[in-house]
Every structure is written in C-alpha cells, then in structure tokens.
Motif scaffolding. Structure first.
Motif, PDB file in Angstrom:
ATOM      1  N   GLY A  25      28.924   1.700  17.336  1.00 47.43           N
ATOM      2  CA  GLY A  25      28.893   0.274  17.644  1.00 47.43           C
ATOM      3  C   GLY A  25      28.873  -0.037  19.126  1.00 47.43           C
ATOM      4  N   ALA A  26      28.855   0.983  19.993  1.00 45.37           N
ATOM      5  CA  ALA A  26      28.824   0.739  21.440  1.00 45.37           C
ATOM      6  C   ALA A  26      27.530   0.010  21.815  1.00 45.37           C
ATOM      7  N   ALA A  27      27.637  -0.917  22.753  1.00 43.96           N
ATOM      8  CA  ALA A  27      26.499  -1.758  23.138  1.00 43.96           C
ATOM      9  C   ALA A  27      25.727  -1.139  24.303  1.00 43.96           C
ATOM     10  N   LEU A  28      24.412  -1.044  24.131  1.00 50.30           N
ATOM     11  CA  LEU A  28      23.503  -0.640  25.194  1.00 50.30           C
ATOM     12  C   LEU A  28      22.419  -1.703  25.305  1.00 50.30           C
ATOM     13  N   SER A  29      21.662  -1.664  26.409  1.00 53.70           N
ATOM     14  CA  SER A  29      20.552  -2.592  26.558  1.00 53.70           C
ATOM     15  C   SER A  29      19.445  -1.936  27.373  1.00 53.70           C
ATOM     16  N   CYS A  30      18.220  -2.306  27.044  1.00 50.76           N
ATOM     17  CA  CYS A  30      17.053  -1.870  27.806  1.00 50.76           C
ATOM     18  C   CYS A  30      16.425  -3.102  28.441  1.00 50.76           C
ATOM     19  N   GLU A  31      16.241  -3.067  29.746  1.00 46.59           N
ATOM     20  CA  GLU A  31      15.736  -4.220  30.491  1.00 46.59           C
ATOM     21  C   GLU A  31      14.348  -3.912  31.045  1.00 46.59           C
ATOM     22  N   ALA A  32      13.464  -4.895  30.952  1.00 43.21           N
ATOM     23  CA  ALA A  32      12.099  -4.764  31.473  1.00 43.21           C
ATOM     24  C   ALA A  32      11.905  -5.776  32.603  1.00 43.21           C
ATOM     25  N   PHE A  33      11.430  -5.282  33.753  1.00 43.82           N
ATOM     26  CA  PHE A  33      11.138  -6.123  34.919  1.00 43.82           C
ATOM     27  C   PHE A  33       9.629  -6.134  35.162  1.00 43.82           C
TER      28      PHE A  33
END
Length: 406
Positions: A197-205
């Motif tokens: 359940g740990a939160a990760l994120s992928c960001e696009a610039f």
C-alpha cells in the motif's frame, strides 16, 4: 514570434544596396512569422507585406501545394481559412493541427521575379498522464520492478519517480517514432510486508505543459503469506452456554476461505461455520478440546488454535464433618444463593459456581499434634491410675483373705 529575414525584390541583386539607400519606400518586401502550436490547436500563419502594390500573393504548404492564390482558396482542405488579406498583412488559420502539418509554409510575392519567405510551423505534443506497468510482482522479501511509460510526446518528455518526497533513480529508455517519442523509466525496489500500500508517483515534465506536470499515482501491491489469530470469548464458559470464535485473517491476496477443525476429533454436530466465525450452541463438557483455524493463499499458509474448557453448571453439595454437637443437615450451595461452607471450602469470586479449597492462616497441623499429645497423656494417666488401684486392692486381699476380689 520569430521573424525571417526581410528580402527586397524591386531591383536586381547587384544594385540592392544602392536601391535600399536611395528609395526604400518604393520597394516591396514580404516577411514570414514562425509559429509554434500544440497538437490539436489552431495555428495562425502570417505574411507581412511592405510597400505592397497589388502584386500576386501565394501561400503554399510544406509540400508546395498552393493553399491560397491572392485570397482565393486553391486547396480543398477546410481546416485552412483565409482570415485576413490587406496591403500589409495576409493571414490564414489552420485548425486541428497535427504533427503531419509541421514544416515550412511559403509566403510568395510575385513581382518581376518570384521570391518567397518561409513561416516554419512547429507542433508540440504534450504527454498524456503516464502509465505504470508491473514488470515483476512484489513479493515479501523480494523486489518490485515497475516501469513508468509516456508513449507519445514531442519533444520527448522527462520522467521522474517519487516516493515520500524523494526521487527514485530509474533507468530511462527513449524510442523515436518518427515525429514523436516514447519514453520509459524503470525502477527496482526491495519490498517487505510493511510496504504493501506504499504510495509512489511517476511525474512527466514537458515544455508544452508550461511548468506543470502530469502525475500517475501508484500504490505498491506486495504479496505475502497469511497470518491467522483466533479472537477468544470473554469470561468462563459453562454447560449450556454458547461459544463464538472469530478467526482474524490477513494476507495478500486475502485467503478466500478459512478452515475450522478440532484436533484429534470432528467438529461437534451443533457447530456452525459462517465465514470466519465458528459457533457452538448449548455447550457441554464433551465439546472440550482444541479447535484450529487455518488459512492459505498462493504464498503460504498459517493457523491458530483455541483450547475450550467447559465448566460444570450443577449445584455443589458439601457435608459438614461430624462433631460432638447434634448432626447438621447437608448444606447445598448454588451460584445464585450464598451459603456457609466448611472452613476448607469456599466459593471462587471469579467463578461463582465453582467450589475451591481454601487455606486458612491457622496452623491446623500444630493443633492436631497438640490434641494427640493431650489424648496420649490422658490415656497414660488412666493406665497409671488403674494400675495403682489394682495394687491397692491386692494388698487389701492379703490382709483379709475371707474377702473375694469381686
């Protein structure tokens, strides 16, 4: 807007400089403006005119197809519209722009000779919100392999993995698809049960996002073997009571079924199983034993046990020991009626129906020893007294033989 170089077409090139210095007011010139637009947007392509005298103006696309001839449509493409034609400015619009529309648009001015300027149309393709692909399942004690993908952008988007405000370095892969690019970033991270359940994120610039970013949130799905715990009932169970046991199960994936059993025996006939709950009504001592709850998933199995002890639920009868006093009738005690019990028996305050042996502070062993000693002493005194009496009577008989002993 970036402007292309201004060219003057009123005189031959050998005398351009002299003509420009003598009379620039009578020279015709065309100037094209470069354009950058987002895919799907509307582009405005402009040709600026200087000292226009009514000469023919032609606008062509990157494939050198004529779009407009002096304001008249020449190509049947309704996406192109002539919106302005004056002596100073010619402007057309192109709607629903795609990367295939990219290139140089020609502003041609026909004077004594044909000359042109090029307006370069650049199309930006912003990335969509990236997607996350699971390359390797996250199993407790192993590693998770995740890939963030931005399938289409122009120029190529920049991807970044984040967790708890910190960047996770990834392996970046770039693929050229002709006009656009696809980008991916892959990470490998060790995982434990606590990471589920740990939160990760992928960001696009991307430049087209004007400082904003597209974010894909992802929660780790860590697989692990189940754990099992039986929630026991409160208090003491007696015959006639009901028993309810709940089997608390965790695991990923959560086991679909739990299995109840009784060690070295079968479940009672009155046992009812509903989900993770075992119920037995009208308990008796025949139900005593150890009950087991088991659960299993693809990554292991676990079990927990509960030992049931059912107490009697009958009246407790005790007899008062005989004493020199008149016989006392039996005293019967019930859990609901307080009674007097012999000194060595008492009711358990936590279990009103149970009779337990108590230990008084009086040293009964010492008292018994003293009493035995007194009895022994009395017997000895009696024996001595009888012996003395017998001797006294024997002496009397010697003096008076006519008398008999009895």
């Amino acid at each position: 807007m970036a402007f292309a170089t201004v060219w003057n077409y009123c005189v031959p090139l050998t005398i351009v400089t002299v003509a420009w210095l003598l009379n620039t007011a009578h020279c015709q010139a065309v100037q094209a403006e470069n354009v950058t637009v987002l895919e799907g947007g509307t582009a405005q392509i402009s040709c600026r005119l200087q000292n226009y005298d009514g000469s023919i103006v032609v606008i062509q696309n990157p494939r050198r197809q004529t779009l407009f001839f002096n304001g008249t449509r020449a190509l049947k493409d309704d996406r192109f519209q002539m919106v302005l034609f004056t002596q100073r400015l010619v402007r057309i619009t192109l709607t629903n722009v795609s990367v295939s529309d990219e290139g140089g648009y020609f502003c041609q001015l026909y004077t004594d000779s044909t000359h042109h300027q090029v307006a370069t149309l650049s199309v930006l393709v912003p990335p969509e919100t990236p997607t996350v692909e699971v390359k390797q399942e996250a199993v407790e004690g192993g590693e998770a392999e995740l890939t963030c993908v931005s399938p289409r952008s122009k120029p190529a988007a920049t991807l970044r993995w984040m967790r708890k405000g910190r960047e996770i370095a990834g392996v970046v892969s770039l693929q050229d698809n002709g006009k656009t690019f696809s980008v991916s970033s892959t990470i490998r991270i060790p995982v434990e049960r606590k990471d589920d359940g740990a939160a990760l994120s992928c960001e696009a610039f991307h430049p087209a996002l004007n400082g904003q970013k597209r974010i894909r949130h992802y929660r780790l799905d860590v697989y692990f073997a189940p754990t099992v715990r039986i929630v026991p009932p409160a208090g003491i169970l007696r015959e006639g009571d009901s028993l309810t046991l709940t089997c608390s199960v965790t695991g990923n994936p959560l086991p679909r079924n739990t299995q109840w059993s009784k060690i070295n025996d079968t479940l009672p006939e009155r046992a009812e199983i509903s989900g993770t709950t075992l119920q037995i009504s009208r308990l008796s001592q025949s139900h005593n034993g150890t009950y087991l709850c088991q659960a299993q998933n693809d990554y292991g199995r676990a079990a927990d046990h509960y030992t049931l002890l059912v107490y009697d639920n009958v009246s407790v009868t005790t007899m008062v020991p005989s004493t020199p006093t008149p016989t006392t009738p039996p005293i019967t005690s019930h859990s609901t009626t307080p009674t007097l019990l012999p000194p060595t028996l008492a009711l358990d305050p936590e279990d009103p129906g149970a009779v337990v042996e108590t230990h008084s502070a009086v040293p009964y062993a010492v008292i018994g020893g003293v009493l035995a000693l007194l009895v022994f002493t009395v017997i000895c005194v009696l024996i001595v007294t009888i012996w003395c009496s017998v001797r006294q009577k024997g002496s009397y008989r010697t003096r008076e033989p006519i008398l008999a002993w009895y």
